[in-house]
Design an enzyme around this catalytic site. Structure first.
Site, PDB file in Angstrom:
ATOM      1  N   GLU A  41      16.970 -15.821 -12.307  1.00 41.54           N
ATOM      2  CA  GLU A  41      16.345 -14.416 -12.261  1.00 41.54           C
ATOM      3  C   GLU A  41      15.464 -14.562 -13.583  1.00 41.54           C
ATOM      4  OE1 GLU A  41      15.664 -12.001 -10.714  1.00 41.54           O
ATOM      5  OE2 GLU A  41      15.530 -10.332 -12.500  1.00 41.54           O
ATOM      6  N   ARG A  98       3.075   0.574  -5.189  1.00 39.48           N
ATOM      7  CA  ARG A  98       3.102  -0.283  -4.178  1.00 39.48           C
ATOM      8  C   ARG A  98       2.120  -0.970  -3.959  1.00 39.48           C
ATOM      9  NH1 ARG A  98       6.799   2.395  -0.522  1.00 39.48           N
ATOM     10  NH2 ARG A  98       5.531   1.586   1.270  1.00 39.48           N
ATOM     11  N   CYS A 138       0.865  -1.284  -0.085  1.00 36.71           N
ATOM     12  CA  CYS A 138       0.092   0.048  -0.106  1.00 36.71           C
ATOM     13  C   CYS A 138       0.874   1.275  -0.019  1.00 36.71           C
ATOM     14  CB  CYS A 138      -0.808  -0.008   1.054  1.00 36.71           C
ATOM     15  SG  CYS A 138      -1.766  -1.246   1.487  1.00 36.71           S
ATOM     16  N   LYS A 143      11.407 -13.637 -13.875  1.00 37.15           N
ATOM     17  CA  LYS A 143      10.697 -12.730 -14.843  1.00 37.15           C
ATOM     18  C   LYS A 143       9.779 -13.416 -15.599  1.00 37.15           C
ATOM     19  CE  LYS A 143      12.209  -9.562 -13.628  1.00 37.15           C
ATOM     20  NZ  LYS A 143      12.848  -9.666 -12.446  1.00 37.15           N
ATOM     21  N   ASN A 157      -0.827   1.681   5.987  1.00 37.98           N
ATOM     22  CA  ASN A 157       0.133   0.515   5.356  1.00 37.98           C
ATOM     23  C   ASN A 157       0.603  -0.310   6.565  1.00 37.98           C
ATOM     24  OD1 ASN A 157       2.009  -0.650   3.587  1.00 37.98           O
ATOM     25  ND2 ASN A 157       3.323   0.951   3.927  1.00 37.98           N
ATOM     26  N   GLY A 158       0.698  -1.319   6.258  1.00 36.02           N
ATOM     27  CA  GLY A 158       1.199  -2.445   7.457  1.00 36.02           C
ATOM     28  C   GLY A 158       0.087  -3.354   7.877  1.00 36.02           C
ATOM     29  N   TRP A 212      -2.772  -2.740  -1.807  1.00 34.17           N
ATOM     30  CA  TRP A 212      -2.344  -4.124  -2.045  1.00 34.17           C
ATOM     31  C   TRP A 212      -2.861  -5.020  -0.793  1.00 34.17           C
ATOM     32  CZ3 TRP A 212       0.439  -8.094   0.253  1.00 34.17           C
ATOM     33  CH2 TRP A 212       0.931  -9.239  -0.822  1.00 34.17           C
ATOM     34  N   GLU A 253       6.543 -13.809 -13.240  1.00 31.43           N
ATOM     35  CA  GLU A 253       5.926 -12.730 -12.388  1.00 31.43           C
ATOM     36  C   GLU A 253       5.420 -11.911 -13.857  1.00 31.43           C
ATOM     37  OE1 GLU A 253       8.622  -9.838 -10.291  1.00 31.43           O
ATOM     38  OE2 GLU A 253      10.150 -10.323 -11.811  1.00 31.43           O
ATOM     39  N   LYS A 302       5.766  -3.722  -6.082  1.00 30.79           N
ATOM     40  CA  LYS A 302       6.990  -3.570  -6.270  1.00 30.79           C
ATOM     41  C   LYS A 302       7.816  -3.381  -4.787  1.00 30.79           C
ATOM     42  CE  LYS A 302      10.461  -1.216  -8.932  1.00 30.79           C
ATOM     43  NZ  LYS A 302      10.561  -2.262  -9.823  1.00 30.79           N
ATOM     44  N   HIS A 329      18.614 -35.364 -11.300  1.00 29.57           N
ATOM     45  CA  HIS A 329      18.218 -35.672 -10.082  1.00 29.57           C
ATOM     46  C   HIS A 329      16.834 -35.628  -9.960  1.00 29.57           C
ATOM     47  CE1 HIS A 329      22.147 -36.614  -8.624  1.00 29.57           C
ATOM     48  NE2 HIS A 329      22.692 -35.256  -8.683  1.00 29.57           N
TER      49      HIS A 329
HETATM   50  C1  G6P Z   1       9.212  -7.483  -4.856  1.00 29.51           C
HETATM   51  C2  G6P Z   1       9.425  -6.992  -6.300  1.00 29.51           C
HETATM   52  C3  G6P Z   1      10.544  -7.632  -6.976  1.00 29.51           C
HETATM   53  C4  G6P Z   1      11.930  -7.419  -6.253  1.00 29.51           C
HETATM   54  C5  G6P Z   1      11.603  -7.919  -4.512  1.00 29.51           C
HETATM   55  C6  G6P Z   1      12.753  -7.366  -3.598  1.00 29.51           C
HETATM   56  O1  G6P Z   1       8.775  -8.783  -5.257  1.00 29.51           O
HETATM   57  O2  G6P Z   1       8.280  -7.138  -7.420  1.00 29.51           O
HETATM   58  O3  G6P Z   1      10.978  -7.021  -8.216  1.00 29.51           O
HETATM   59  O4  G6P Z   1      13.047  -8.165  -6.481  1.00 29.51           O
HETATM   60  O5  G6P Z   1      10.331  -7.316  -4.128  1.00 29.51           O
HETATM   61  O6  G6P Z   1      12.661  -5.870  -3.454  1.00 29.51           O
HETATM   62  P1  G6P Z   1      13.859  -5.106  -3.299  1.00 29.51           P
HETATM   63  O7  G6P Z   1      13.066  -3.505  -3.181  1.00 29.51           O
HETATM   64  O8  G6P Z   1      14.260  -5.478  -1.764  1.00 29.51           O
HETATM   65  O9  G6P Z   1      14.962  -5.287  -4.097  1.00 29.51           O
END
Ligand code: G6P
Length: 573
Positions: free
Chosen positions: A457, A27, A2, A461, A95-96, A69, A464, A568, A480
């Protein structure tokens, strides 16, 4: 997670709140709402993005807003913030997570609750205390003593020309504007309006009037706060000719790397050297991170080991289960936002155990940066798309530069042009590949050594952004178990830094079982990748993986910049 906003001043509050909420939308974007103070408190709420709020104009010069969120309670208009007391005289955005909300709700059973959220108890709690004759100041103190959990709260009360704000473990900052004051979850919310802000510490609360503010510490004593000057993106990021921020941000990578390298060799040089020194003097070096930042940290561990420096990394959410930190440990949190709750918790735990903290962040003045002895910045600029792209690349580049102080051969000077070339010369090929992969249910990505974190990584991607189940794994582990899933047509992307790389044996294994084999390699005829060291190959592979996830998502018509259920900045556990 949020985003929250509050404005009090001489300008119309609604447009200012909307502008700031738009900047905080990364957020969370399940629902949104605004409350304005007039003769009454007026509230508008929508399910969906801030856009839908724009035509619901309210008038007034004091107001609060929220972009959500969902944590407690599904995505619905009644669960959207602001939440009101029974008499509608108190409005709250939060927020929290209020952990003891059920206990408080039970105490307030004579109140009518309309939402399923944890937040609503705050409005009723204050209403109850005011009803018993307490002043708002007294009620706030009581609220502080009773709330358990994490919160940044911004509160309005009818007939009271002030905004009340309190914070514990969720970010909150007060922007000093020419026309008044703005409270927000982060500086980006108002960085186009001012570069002056006051950061709340845990346990503090503040009472903001049109022309003055007062802060109180955790013991409710008046506290003098320093106004900090910050420098951060001064406008709303423009999308330009790109269809999505994700593509724009991938294309920004060459410049972001250029900017970072310059900074690491000039204004951040001293800090980089200081970090090197600390790494040499401490017995243990431990990274901690979440999501993409964790995969960057895995690469960091790899580069450092190559240079003979021992280090390890832990996923932040598991840190407390596995850590053995003490006064002789250097903990290096890596976080784009600098706000990820799991990382912040790990930092606080490490500090309690006497460890030294030096962080690597993108957003200046973020909570993790402020908890650190000092902090290196990755200088990627604001990233709007939820999925990390340019920030991931810059985290990796910073770690390569750090490792090169210990002797790792990174050869970074030409990296910006090389990334540019990799994007330009492969974008068409990747688009074609995306068409072949768009209807697949599973994709496997295999790597070894430096390309193992990259495989993880790329898989992240694909999950997500493209909503495809993807597994990034160590080539050596295929036999394995996962090999049982490899049959005719199953896509396997192999990351092969050189033709005699060990991963080649895995390529043969999957190809002989009929996999749709995609070889990413400097040797490949399909992809144009410069012959260079394996570290830079890792970077190029990530760039290709980012483009692939983007174009598959585009083929599938997905909401690329705001994928479902994600945000994010993850400021809850
Ligand atoms: C969320 C974002 C990711 C990010 C992760 C860690 O899941 O969607 O893109 O890698 O948080 O975030 P940070 O701000 O700690 O790198």
């Amino acid at each position: 997670m949020c985003g929250i906003v509050g404005y009090i001043g001489t300008d119309e509050a609604f447009p200012l709140i909307i502008q700031s909420l738009e900047k905080l939308e990364y957020r969370g974007y399940d629902s949104a709402g605004v409350a304005l103070l007039g003769s009454d408190i007026k509230v508008v709420k929508v399910v969906g993005g801030i856009d839908k709020l724009k035509n619901k104009i309210l008038e007034g010069r004091v107001g609060i807003g929220h972009t959500r969120w969902a944590t407690h309670g599904g995505v619905s208009e009644r669960n959207a913030h602001p939440h009101l007391s029974c008499d509608g005289e108190i409005a709250v955005v939060h927020n929290g997570i209020i952990e003891n909300w059920e206990e408080l709700k039970e105490e307030l059973r004579n109140h009518k609750f309309v939402s399923e959220t944890d937040t609503e108890v705050v409005a009723h709690f204050l209403e109850e205390r005011l009803g018993k004759g307490l002043s708002m100041e007294e009620a706030l103190k009581e609220l502080k003593s009773r709330l358990k959990g994490t919160y940044a709260l911004v509160i309005l009360k009818k007939g009271d020309d002030r905004i009340y704000a309190l914070k514990k473990d969720s970010p909150l900052v007060l922007g000093i504007l020419e026309s008044g004051f703005m409270l927000a979850s982060d500086i980006y919310a108002f960085s186009d309006k001012t570069n002056k802000a006051i950061f709340f510490e845990d346990g503090e609360h503040a009472i903001i009037r049109r022309n003055e503010y007062r802060f109180f510490d955790s013991e409710n004593r008046v506290v003098e706060k320093r106004i900090e000057n910050f420098s951060w993106s001064s406008g709303k990021e423009e999308i330009g000719n790109f269809e999505h921020y994700m593509l724009k941000e991938i294309h920004e990578e060459p410049n972001a790397v250029r900017r970072l390298l310059l900074s690491l060799r000039t204004d951040q040089r001293e800090k980089l050297e200081a970090l090197k020194k600390l790494m040499e003097t401490k017995r243990k070096v431990m990274f901690v991170a979440s999501g993409s930042s964790y995969f960057a940290s895995l690469l960091g561990v790899y580069f450092l080991h190559r240079a003979g420096i021992e280090s390890q990394t832990l996923i932040a959410s598991e840190f407390h289960n596995y850590e053995r930190v003490n006064g002789d440990t250097l903990v290096i949190p890596i976080s784009q936002s600098g706000e990820t709750m799991d990382v912040l918790d790990a930092v606080k735990l490490s500090k309690r155990k006497g460890a030294e903290i030096v962080s690597i962040v993108n957003v200046p003045h973020s909570s993790i940066q402020r908890e650190s002895r000092f902090s290196l910045e990755i200088k990627a600029g604001q990233e709007v798309c939820v999925a990390a792209t340019k920030t991931f690349i810059n985290q990796v580049v910073l770690l390569m530069e750090l490792a090169s102080l210990f002797g790792y051969r990174a050869e970074l000077d030409t990296l910006p042009q090389e990334i540019e070339h990799v994007i330009k010369s492969n974008e068409k090929t990747i688009r074609k590949l995306a068409r072949r992969l768009k209807d697949k249910n599973d994709i496997y990505i295999i790597g070894r050594g430096v390309t193992y974190p990259v495989a993880r990584e790329i898989a992240l991607k694909l999950k997500e952004i493209a909503y495809i189940h993807a597994e990034g794994m160590m080539g050596g582990e295929l036999k394995h178990g996962t090999l049982a899933l490899i049959e005719e047509g199953v896509p396997v992307i192999s990351l092969i830094p050189s033709k005699d790389d060990e991963v080649m044996s895995n390529v043969i294994e999957v190809e002989s079982r009929g996999a749709m084999s995609i070889r990413i390699s400097p040797e490949s005829k399909e992809f144009k990748i410069p012959q260079t060291n394996s570290g830079k190959f890792a970077v190029f592979s990530v760039v290709l993986g980012q483009l692939l996830a983007y174009y598959i998502a585009k083929e599938r018509g997905l909401p690329i910049d705001k994928p479902r259920n994600l945000a994010k900045s993850v400021t809850v556990k």
